[in-house]
Design an enzyme around this catalytic site. Sequence first.
Site, PDB file in Angstrom:
ATOM      1  N   GLU A 339       0.807  -1.224   0.000  1.00 25.23           N
ATOM      2  CA  GLU A 339       0.000   0.000   0.000  1.00 25.23           C
ATOM      3  C   GLU A 339       0.842   1.277   0.000  1.00 25.23           C
ATOM      4  OE1 GLU A 339      -4.098  -1.359   2.109  1.00 25.23           O
ATOM      5  OE2 GLU A 339      -2.387  -1.191   3.458  1.00 25.23           O
TER       6      GLU A 339
HETATM    7  C1  ACM Z   1      -1.908  -5.422   4.006  1.00 27.30           C
HETATM    8  O1  ACM Z   1      -2.980  -5.933   4.408  1.00 27.30           O
HETATM    9  N1  ACM Z   1      -1.872  -4.141   3.720  1.00 27.30           N
HETATM   10  C2  ACM Z   1      -0.710  -6.216   3.837  1.00 27.30           C
END
Ligand code: ACM
Length: 533
Positions: A339
């Site tokens: 992310e």
């Molecule tokens: C994640 O759930 N951002 C690895």
Amino acid sequence: MRRNHSTTPRTPRVLGSLLLLAAAGGFALGAAPEARAAAPTPLGRVVPAPASVTPGGTPYRVTRATGIRVDDSAEVRRIGGYLAGVLRPSTGYPLPVTDRGTGGIRLHLADGDFGAEGYRLRSGAGGVTLTARTPAGLFHGVQTLRQLLPAAVERKTVQRGPWSIAGGTVQDRPRYAYRGAMLDVSRHFFTVAQVKRYIDQLALYKVNELHLHLSDDQGWRIAIDSWPRLASYGGSTQVGGGPGGHYTKADYREIVRYASSRYLEVVPEIDMPGHTNAALAAYAKLNCDGTAPPLYTGTQVGFSSLCVSKAVTYDFVTDVVRELAALTPGRYLHIGGDEAHSTAHGDYVAFMDRVQPVVARYGKTVIGWHQLTGAHPARGALAQYWGQDGTGAAEKAQVVAAARNGTGLILSPADRLYLDMKYTRGTGPGTDWAGLVEVERAYDWNPGAYLAGLPASAVRGVEAPLWTETLKKSADIEYMAFPRLAGAAELGWSPAATHDWNAYKVRLAAQGPRWDALGVHYYRSPQVPWPAR
Ligand code: ACM
């Protein structure tokens, strides 16, 4: 390896009647409910399912005269002490740990085809013998032995027996070498004692990797001497604005030591280049504009990034990796990489290219979330896949291509193994961005055939992550983890040939009274035929 897998009781009829009488007696005397089930647990009725079970012969009965006989070795003696620590409070028996005598419960190291973590358990009238090539194998065998005893054995006060272990042989070894659980100690901080409690619960299911998510936007949780404000300021809050906290180096070493005593390897994660607000708040110079953002106590993701173009960023990464590697006897260092929505793609690739060799320089193997496959995974690196059924074809193809190119995979599909997903719409804590994940859904998939085109050898194992945006106390951890964690552990350990929801749910149901006895707060899913309380 699989000779005969059975969960059918084979108790001889006469013995069965005697045991029924004993059970009735226990009931009349008002024993704890789980003590009423006096027939020994069928040999295969454990989680994870053993590779091979051959029931038969007379049960072994643990009595006041039973000894725990160990090899003359400090480590085997220690495992014997651990087993005695489980059995003594509830049986009230002395259970001396000794390298003398015959019979009883014997823990023995020997060469043989056991693998690095396998064991053999033989049980008969004269005793129970656990044999393994390694202490880890013996320890896993001890967990099987524990589950073969009545659930009341887990209580901390003296309970009525009998304490019988079904006769026969279990020959067992894991399907995957990597069987993990992740705890997010950043969104909410959990103390050393709370982490130890979870470690003990993981050990019961032969989990051997504890991944600690040590940093995120909301908190930096590990003391780094060369950057002290990471922990002292960056660790000073958490989601919702509570006081947060961090592990001193001594705390972290104690977690590592305790995990190691239960044969779990600690995998520390410093999530980079995104998920870094706590570090950016602690040190203004880590920000591209030289201005520190405020601490963050919300639950958004994707808004923070280390400054990829600044030299100080790599001084920071090098110092953190060096200190963390020095604290960590395990093989891996997890660098996150998920992310990174506030990092330009080119910057992300440049950052990962530059950081992975730092991890190698300090003797560790890189693990990254599967977005690492969008950069250049280092040779030997592992990628942790957290996609779901709905993940796009291009992203899946990228992961499969990396795996074909030699990158090992740890499978943590969010819509199967994310323990923070709610079970149903009515589940109190948890989130639902990857859907609702009931117990059957969490269990009923095959890691070996999960992503089309994946070479089976690329799958190194499975891990069940637990993100803690909504979880504040051990009871919350347990309610989300149990019973799903047991299923994740079985997916990691048991041969694919044993996989069967209808058989699994019966074995799983038998864990309920054990969790009751241990004080584990769990979700009594209507999908599982729990015995009445
Ligand atoms: C994640 O759930 N951002 C690895």
